[in-house]
Design a protein around this motif. Structure first.
Motif, PDB file in Angstrom:
ATOM      1  N   VAL A 191      23.449 -82.976 -67.414  1.00 21.65           N
ATOM      2  CA  VAL A 191      24.623 -82.390 -66.773  1.00 21.65           C
ATOM      3  C   VAL A 191      25.455 -83.539 -66.214  1.00 21.65           C
ATOM      4  O   VAL A 191      24.935 -84.432 -65.544  1.00 21.65           O
ATOM      5  CB  VAL A 191      24.224 -81.420 -65.641  1.00 21.65           C
ATOM      6  CG1 VAL A 191      25.465 -80.886 -64.930  1.00 21.65           C
ATOM      7  CG2 VAL A 191      23.386 -80.279 -66.204  1.00 21.65           C
ATOM      8  N   ILE A 192      26.740 -83.509 -66.494  1.00 16.47           N
ATOM      9  CA  ILE A 192      27.635 -84.598 -66.088  1.00 16.47           C
ATOM     10  C   ILE A 192      28.861 -84.007 -65.399  1.00 16.47           C
ATOM     11  O   ILE A 192      29.385 -82.976 -65.826  1.00 16.47           O
ATOM     12  CB  ILE A 192      28.073 -85.414 -67.314  1.00 16.47           C
ATOM     13  CG1 ILE A 192      26.855 -86.032 -68.006  1.00 16.47           C
ATOM     14  CG2 ILE A 192      29.075 -86.501 -66.934  1.00 16.47           C
ATOM     15  CD1 ILE A 192      27.159 -86.720 -69.305  1.00 16.47           C
ATOM     16  N   THR A 193      29.309 -84.665 -64.317  1.00 14.70           N
ATOM     17  CA  THR A 193      30.586 -84.291 -63.727  1.00 14.70           C
ATOM     18  C   THR A 193      31.590 -85.395 -63.984  1.00 14.70           C
ATOM     19  O   THR A 193      31.235 -86.563 -64.121  1.00 14.70           O
ATOM     20  CB  THR A 193      30.489 -84.039 -62.211  1.00 14.70           C
ATOM     21  OG1 THR A 193      30.147 -85.252 -61.546  1.00 14.70           O
ATOM     22  CG2 THR A 193      29.467 -82.960 -61.904  1.00 14.70           C
ATOM     23  N   ALA A 194      32.859 -85.028 -64.055  1.00 15.46           N
ATOM     24  CA  ALA A 194      33.899 -86.008 -64.379  1.00 15.46           C
ATOM     25  C   ALA A 194      35.208 -85.616 -63.719  1.00 15.46           C
ATOM     26  O   ALA A 194      35.439 -84.449 -63.383  1.00 15.46           O
ATOM     27  CB  ALA A 194      34.071 -86.106 -65.892  1.00 15.46           C
ATOM     28  N   GLY A 195      36.084 -86.612 -63.564  1.00 14.51           N
ATOM     29  CA  GLY A 195      37.428 -86.369 -63.072  1.00 14.51           C
ATOM     30  C   GLY A 195      37.505 -86.202 -61.567  1.00 14.51           C
ATOM     31  O   GLY A 195      36.518 -86.340 -60.848  1.00 14.51           O
ATOM     32  N   PRO A 196      38.692 -85.869 -61.052  1.00 16.51           N
ATOM     33  CA  PRO A 196      38.877 -85.654 -59.620  1.00 16.51           C
ATOM     34  C   PRO A 196      38.613 -84.201 -59.254  1.00 16.51           C
ATOM     35  O   PRO A 196      38.415 -83.354 -60.123  1.00 16.51           O
ATOM     36  CB  PRO A 196      40.360 -85.978 -59.430  1.00 16.51           C
ATOM     37  CG  PRO A 196      40.979 -85.461 -60.704  1.00 16.51           C
ATOM     38  CD  PRO A 196      39.958 -85.741 -61.793  1.00 16.51           C
ATOM     39  N   THR A 197      38.585 -83.911 -57.967  1.00 13.90           N
ATOM     40  CA  THR A 197      38.694 -82.534 -57.495  1.00 13.90           C
ATOM     41  C   THR A 197      40.011 -82.399 -56.735  1.00 13.90           C
ATOM     42  O   THR A 197      40.625 -83.400 -56.362  1.00 13.90           O
ATOM     43  CB  THR A 197      37.524 -82.146 -56.576  1.00 13.90           C
ATOM     44  OG1 THR A 197      37.479 -83.038 -55.462  1.00 13.90           O
ATOM     45  CG2 THR A 197      36.209 -82.185 -57.330  1.00 13.90           C
ATOM     46  N   ASP A 268      17.383 -82.096 -67.193  1.00 16.75           N
ATOM     47  CA  ASP A 268      16.529 -83.275 -67.082  1.00 16.75           C
ATOM     48  C   ASP A 268      17.265 -84.424 -66.408  1.00 16.75           C
ATOM     49  O   ASP A 268      16.665 -85.212 -65.685  1.00 16.75           O
ATOM     50  CB  ASP A 268      16.072 -83.719 -68.470  1.00 16.75           C
ATOM     51  CG  ASP A 268      15.243 -82.667 -69.164  1.00 16.75           C
ATOM     52  OD1 ASP A 268      14.070 -82.497 -68.806  1.00 16.75           O
ATOM     53  OD2 ASP A 268      15.783 -81.976 -70.056  1.00 16.75           O
ATOM     54  N   ILE A 269      18.550 -84.511 -66.648  1.00 19.07           N
ATOM     55  CA  ILE A 269      19.364 -85.600 -66.109  1.00 19.07           C
ATOM     56  C   ILE A 269      20.689 -85.035 -65.613  1.00 19.07           C
ATOM     57  O   ILE A 269      21.262 -84.159 -66.243  1.00 19.07           O
ATOM     58  CB  ILE A 269      19.623 -86.681 -67.183  1.00 19.07           C
ATOM     59  CG1 ILE A 269      18.313 -87.329 -67.606  1.00 19.07           C
ATOM     60  CG2 ILE A 269      20.596 -87.733 -66.683  1.00 19.07           C
ATOM     61  CD1 ILE A 269      18.452 -88.324 -68.733  1.00 19.07           C
ATOM     62  N   PHE A 270      21.145 -85.554 -64.486  1.00 23.28           N
ATOM     63  CA  PHE A 270      22.439 -85.144 -63.932  1.00 23.28           C
ATOM     64  C   PHE A 270      23.296 -86.390 -63.722  1.00 23.28           C
ATOM     65  O   PHE A 270      22.987 -87.237 -62.909  1.00 23.28           O
ATOM     66  CB  PHE A 270      22.220 -84.396 -62.614  1.00 23.28           C
ATOM     67  CG  PHE A 270      23.483 -84.129 -61.847  1.00 23.28           C
ATOM     68  CD1 PHE A 270      24.635 -83.744 -62.496  1.00 23.28           C
ATOM     69  CD2 PHE A 270      23.500 -84.255 -60.465  1.00 23.28           C
ATOM     70  CE1 PHE A 270      25.795 -83.498 -61.787  1.00 23.28           C
ATOM     71  CE2 PHE A 270      24.648 -84.001 -59.744  1.00 23.28           C
ATOM     72  CZ  PHE A 270      25.803 -83.620 -60.405  1.00 23.28           C
ATOM     73  N   ILE A 271      24.353 -86.520 -64.508  1.00 29.06           N
ATOM     74  CA  ILE A 271      25.278 -87.644 -64.385  1.00 29.06           C
ATOM     75  C   ILE A 271      26.596 -87.091 -63.867  1.00 29.06           C
ATOM     76  O   ILE A 271      27.317 -86.456 -64.615  1.00 29.06           O
ATOM     77  CB  ILE A 271      25.514 -88.340 -65.740  1.00 29.06           C
ATOM     78  CG1 ILE A 271      24.201 -88.756 -66.372  1.00 29.06           C
ATOM     79  CG2 ILE A 271      26.446 -89.519 -65.591  1.00 29.06           C
ATOM     80  CD1 ILE A 271      24.351 -89.331 -67.769  1.00 29.06           C
ATOM     81  N   ALA A 272      26.900 -87.316 -62.604  1.00 28.41           N
ATOM     82  CA  ALA A 272      28.141 -86.797 -62.050  1.00 28.41           C
ATOM     83  C   ALA A 272      29.132 -87.931 -61.931  1.00 28.41           C
ATOM     84  O   ALA A 272      29.113 -88.698 -60.998  1.00 28.41           O
ATOM     85  CB  ALA A 272      27.906 -86.133 -60.705  1.00 28.41           C
ATOM     86  N   ALA A 273      29.996 -88.042 -62.916  1.00 25.52           N
ATOM     87  CA  ALA A 273      30.976 -89.127 -62.921  1.00 25.52           C
ATOM     88  C   ALA A 273      32.269 -88.692 -62.257  1.00 25.52           C
ATOM     89  O   ALA A 273      33.318 -89.234 -62.534  1.00 25.52           O
ATOM     90  CB  ALA A 273      31.241 -89.570 -64.347  1.00 25.52           C
ATOM     91  N   ALA A 274      32.218 -87.721 -61.385  1.00 25.16           N
ATOM     92  CA  ALA A 274      33.420 -87.209 -60.729  1.00 25.16           C
ATOM     93  C   ALA A 274      33.705 -87.958 -59.437  1.00 25.16           C
ATOM     94  O   ALA A 274      32.789 -88.411 -58.755  1.00 25.16           O
ATOM     95  CB  ALA A 274      33.265 -85.721 -60.439  1.00 25.16           C
ATOM     96  N   ALA A 275      34.971 -88.087 -59.117  1.00 29.37           N
ATOM     97  CA  ALA A 275      35.397 -88.595 -57.814  1.00 29.37           C
ATOM     98  C   ALA A 275      35.669 -87.375 -56.938  1.00 29.37           C
ATOM     99  O   ALA A 275      36.768 -86.830 -56.928  1.00 29.37           O
ATOM    100  CB  ALA A 275      36.643 -89.456 -57.953  1.00 29.37           C
ATOM    101  N   VAL A 276      34.640 -86.930 -56.232  1.00 27.50           N
ATOM    102  CA  VAL A 276      34.722 -85.691 -55.461  1.00 27.50           C
ATOM    103  C   VAL A 276      35.430 -85.959 -54.129  1.00 27.50           C
ATOM    104  O   VAL A 276      35.161 -86.962 -53.464  1.00 27.50           O
ATOM    105  CB  VAL A 276      33.317 -85.121 -55.194  1.00 27.50           C
ATOM    106  CG1 VAL A 276      33.405 -83.783 -54.473  1.00 27.50           C
ATOM    107  CG2 VAL A 276      32.564 -84.975 -56.508  1.00 27.50           C
ATOM    108  N   SER A 277      36.342 -85.073 -53.744  1.00 23.90           N
ATOM    109  CA  SER A 277      37.070 -85.233 -52.483  1.00 23.90           C
ATOM    110  C   SER A 277      36.113 -85.305 -51.308  1.00 23.90           C
ATOM    111  O   SER A 277      35.160 -84.528 -51.219  1.00 23.90           O
ATOM    112  CB  SER A 277      38.036 -84.060 -52.282  1.00 23.90           C
ATOM    113  OG  SER A 277      38.972 -83.985 -53.335  1.00 23.90           O
ATOM    114  N   ASP A 278      36.366 -86.243 -50.398  1.00 25.84           N
ATOM    115  CA  ASP A 278      35.546 -86.358 -49.187  1.00 25.84           C
ATOM    116  C   ASP A 278      35.956 -85.335 -48.137  1.00 25.84           C
ATOM    117  O   ASP A 278      35.131 -84.898 -47.326  1.00 25.84           O
ATOM    118  CB  ASP A 278      35.666 -87.768 -48.596  1.00 25.84           C
ATOM    119  CG  ASP A 278      35.036 -88.819 -49.492  1.00 25.84           C
ATOM    120  OD1 ASP A 278      33.987 -88.520 -50.096  1.00 25.84           O
ATOM    121  OD2 ASP A 278      35.598 -89.921 -49.612  1.00 25.84           O
TER     122      ASP A 278
END
Length: 415
Positions: A191-197, A268-278
């Motif tokens: 599972v991967i996350t990408a981009g901004p929020t 099995d793997i989580f790759i979150a390449a997102a820039a999540v808002s703080d």
């Protein structure tokens, strides 16, 4: 990864031939050896020297090349190729291929090969719609030729419609998505996350950041190429979904966390390449805020921290974070590594002219007792290097008696 592949790229005489050198690059990024064969018409648009420069191999153009044909060069090429890709494929070439013509090197090689043949048509919209062209395409499909495109849009002639060659990145993705993959992540769900929020201020405004999503999408494609089943949880970006990947669109940090928690349950793997808002607005206005004074104050509250939340779960998975820093890169990365209980972190410097909205990047990877530099490269190539290191660390952790591997693991990258 099973990326090494011998691809014979046929280039025929259409204006879209100017895109074909970039296709050579995109295929080479995935580890392919590319041999270019040009038709006589293609040489009117792009020189053979251009293709030789990007492929690193002499370009073949002539069926009657005495030096090459002394050793039956067209048969050698036909046997060498794992796949023949013709891009652009003109209406003339499609007709010749459909009816078995062998009047030049490219058509002869296509008749002599047992390799998979893929064509990417490119022509005027009326030529594409012509019943003769459509009949030829149907005939080729019936024989097992794969047809990629064409796309719709503005054409060189000034008309708009179906007939544009697919972009090189999409062609390369489609070619590799169709391959059986056995790699370092085979059999794993990633599972991967990408981009901004985006966090709403009112119905027309929001808080966000400069993340383009390019790195996250490159990592998603690299993970799929490495054999994984990939789910991409993505914020709002203008990037097409890579072939063979399930896309889950979200907008806010809360939505991203909910989607990740749902998807990571059996991952099995989580790759979150997102820039999540703080931060997010404490209160979102129901109507557009009017300009009534020279100053405006927004009350902000913390947005959910996706990485920290997954890290605090009952059975923390294998965690890799990203640190995008404008200063003190190593110190800040190591602080995150320890405070968020990560197994590995990938750090890079961002700011003016660096990382954001760029096609290249560089990373430094840290883990307890280790460090590795990934020097400046295209984000696609860099993503493949990163996935390779992640897989190695993942397997290494599984062999460690001190840190038993979990059934489900996560890799989180905040890019």
């Amino acid at each position: 990864m099973s990326a090494a592949r011998k691809i014979l790229l046929g280039v025929t005489g259409g204006i879209a031939a100017y895109k074909s050198p970039d296709l050579v690059r995109r295929l080479a990024e995935r580890g392919a050896e590319v041999q270019v064969v040009m038709s006589r018409g293609a040489q009117q648009f792009v020189t053979a020297l251009t293709f030789q420069a990007v492929s690193g191999r002499p370009v073949r153009t002539d069926l009657w090349d005495e030096a090459a044909e002394a050793a039956m060069g067209h048969i050698e090429l036909a046997r060498w190729a794992d796949e023949i890709v013709v891009a652009p494929a003109t209406a003339d070439f499609i007709a010749k291929l459909a009816h078995g013509f062998a009047e030049d090197l490219l058509t002869t090689v296509c008749l002599a090969t047992t390799a998979k043949i893929t064509i990417a048509p490119a022509m005027n919209r009326q030529m594409w719609a012509n019943p003769a062209t459509q009949a030829n395409v149907r005939l080729l499909k019936d024989r097992g030729v794969r047809v990629l495109g064409p796309a719709s849009g503005e054409q060189a002639c000034g008309e708009v419609g179906v007939g544009r060659m697919l972009e090189p990145t999409q062609i390369a993705e489609e070619i590799y998505a169709a391959l059986p993959v056995e790699g370092v992540l085979s059999g794993l769900k990633v599972v991967i996350t990408a981009g901004p929020t985006r966090e709403a201020i009112d119905p027309v405004r929001f808080i966000s950041n400069r993340s383009s999503g390019k790195m996250g999408y490159a990592v998603a494609e690299a993970a799929r190429e490495a054999g994984a089943t990939v789910v991409l949880v993505t914020g709002p970006v203008q990037i097409p979904t890579p072939a063979g990947i399930e896309r889950v669109p979200v907008e806010t940090a809360d939505q991203m966390l909910a989607a990740v928690q749902k998807q990571v349950a059996d991952a099995d793997i989580f790759i979150a390449a997102a820039a999540v808002s703080d931060y997010k607005c404490s209160e979102v206005a129901c109507q557009k805020i009017k300009k009534t004074s020279d100053n405006m104050t927004l009350a902000l509250s913390r947005a959910p921290d996706v990485l920290a939340t997954i890290g605090r779960s009952e059975s923390p998975p294998f965690l890799v974070g990203f640190a995008a820093e404008t200063e003190n890169v190593e110190a800040n990365a190591l602080t995150k590594l320890n405070s968020k209980n990560l197994d590995m972190i990938a750090a890079n410097k961002v700011g003016e002219g660096l990382a954001f909205d760029k096609d290249d990047n560089a990373l430094t990877l840290y883990w307890r007792g280790g460090k590795q530099e990934l020097t400046l490269n295209s984000k696609s190539a860099l993503a493949r290097q990163l996935v390779s290191v992640i897989a190695e660390r993942y397997r290494s952790r599984g062999k460690s008696a001190a840190t038993p591997i979990q059934n489900r693991s996560a890799i989180h990258a905040t890019r």
